[in-house]
Scaffold this active site. Sequence first.
Site: not given
Ligand SMILES: CC(C)(COP(=O)(O)OP(=O)(O)OC[C@H]1O[C@@H](n2cnc3c(N)ncnc32)[C@H](O)[C@@H]1OP(=O)(O)O)[C@@H](O)C(=O)NCCC(=O)NCCS
Length: 323
Positions: A115, A250, A280
Amino acid sequence: MSLFRSVVRGTGSALPRAVVTNKDLEARIDTSDEWIQQRTGIRQRYIAGDGETTVSLGEAAARRALDAAGLVPEDIDLVILATATPDNTFPASSTQIQRRLGITKGFAFDVQAVCSGFVYALTTADLYLKAGMARRALVIGAETFSRIIDWSDRTTCVLFGDGAGALVLERQEGDPSGPGVLISRLRADGSHGDKLFVDGGPSSTGTVGHLRMEGREVFKHAVGMITDVVEESLEALSLTPGDIDWFVPHQANRRIIEASAKKLGIAIEKVVITVDQHGNTSAASIPLAIDHAVRDGRIRAGDLVLLEAMGGGFTWGAVVVRW
Ligand SMILES: CC(C)(COP(=O)(O)OP(=O)(O)OC[C@H]1O[C@@H](n2cnc3c(N)ncnc32)[C@H](O)[C@@H]1OP(=O)(O)O)[C@@H](O)C(=O)NCCC(=O)NCCS
């Protein structure tokens, strides 16, 4: 001694034909439009179809950037493509974009910093131009992450999209207050390699593999890394966040973008946000966002534009450009 600058002459971008909305994803996996929008700000993404690849998207973006610059392919003697999803392991996809454009002089290579690829590529092009090794560069970010996504993994598949963006950079003799790339700061720390990676590759598994991510871990590091490198860049230029006309981060996640802007003290009205439309698109996200903001009249000649990215590796970096 003459001062040489790498000046942006034109921008272009390209997206696949097919739009996939969050509602479309609801029909395929256990997710919801509400969850995706609340956690990421993403509403839709474009997904490559038959005949659409990193090379074809990169070529289309490059042609638009050349048109905008009023230049033709023969004017280019350097092509740098930032991508983590090349058409083939080799030859470098940049050489195939070069071939499709009909460029036969100069040189071409790919840059792989996921990225952060576009800020790495832009910095690299800037140095080649300043060193006098090339006169005009096409700097392209193009990706087809849909092809390395595990579509059964809801924690990652909702986040990414495909697309391409390109800038034409020209070596010009300039004055310190004139247009051009002003500064770059790049960083990498491979100790975070297991937080965002692809579980395959030519030398390990002999397969392409799928993207794997510890989303929370990435989120935890993102804002600090981004703001550190931005603050260092501005300090080196004796500028403050208030001097920035447009912040083009980004486009990974709206929450990361907003938290970074807030920590830096940059008003949200000055932030170019396209993650809602594109998802993304990794190395393509910054040039795609730039092209949109140039074409809708936001970024204009003379503006001070701040770019930053963070991604797999981890890699991260910032570039400040006077438009
Ligand atoms: C990925 C991201 C959106 C997840 O959000 P979060 O608040 O951290 O969510 P979590 O991973 O803790 O998951 C929370 C819950 O949502 C659920 N969940 C995950 N993906 C899901 C989806 N697509 N739809 C619905 N529920 C989802 C999980 O299973 C979890 O459920 P549980 O509490 O029953 O176990 C967040 O961590 C993020 O933005 N990270 C950075 C990612 C990024 O930008 N990467 C690229 C960098 S270049």
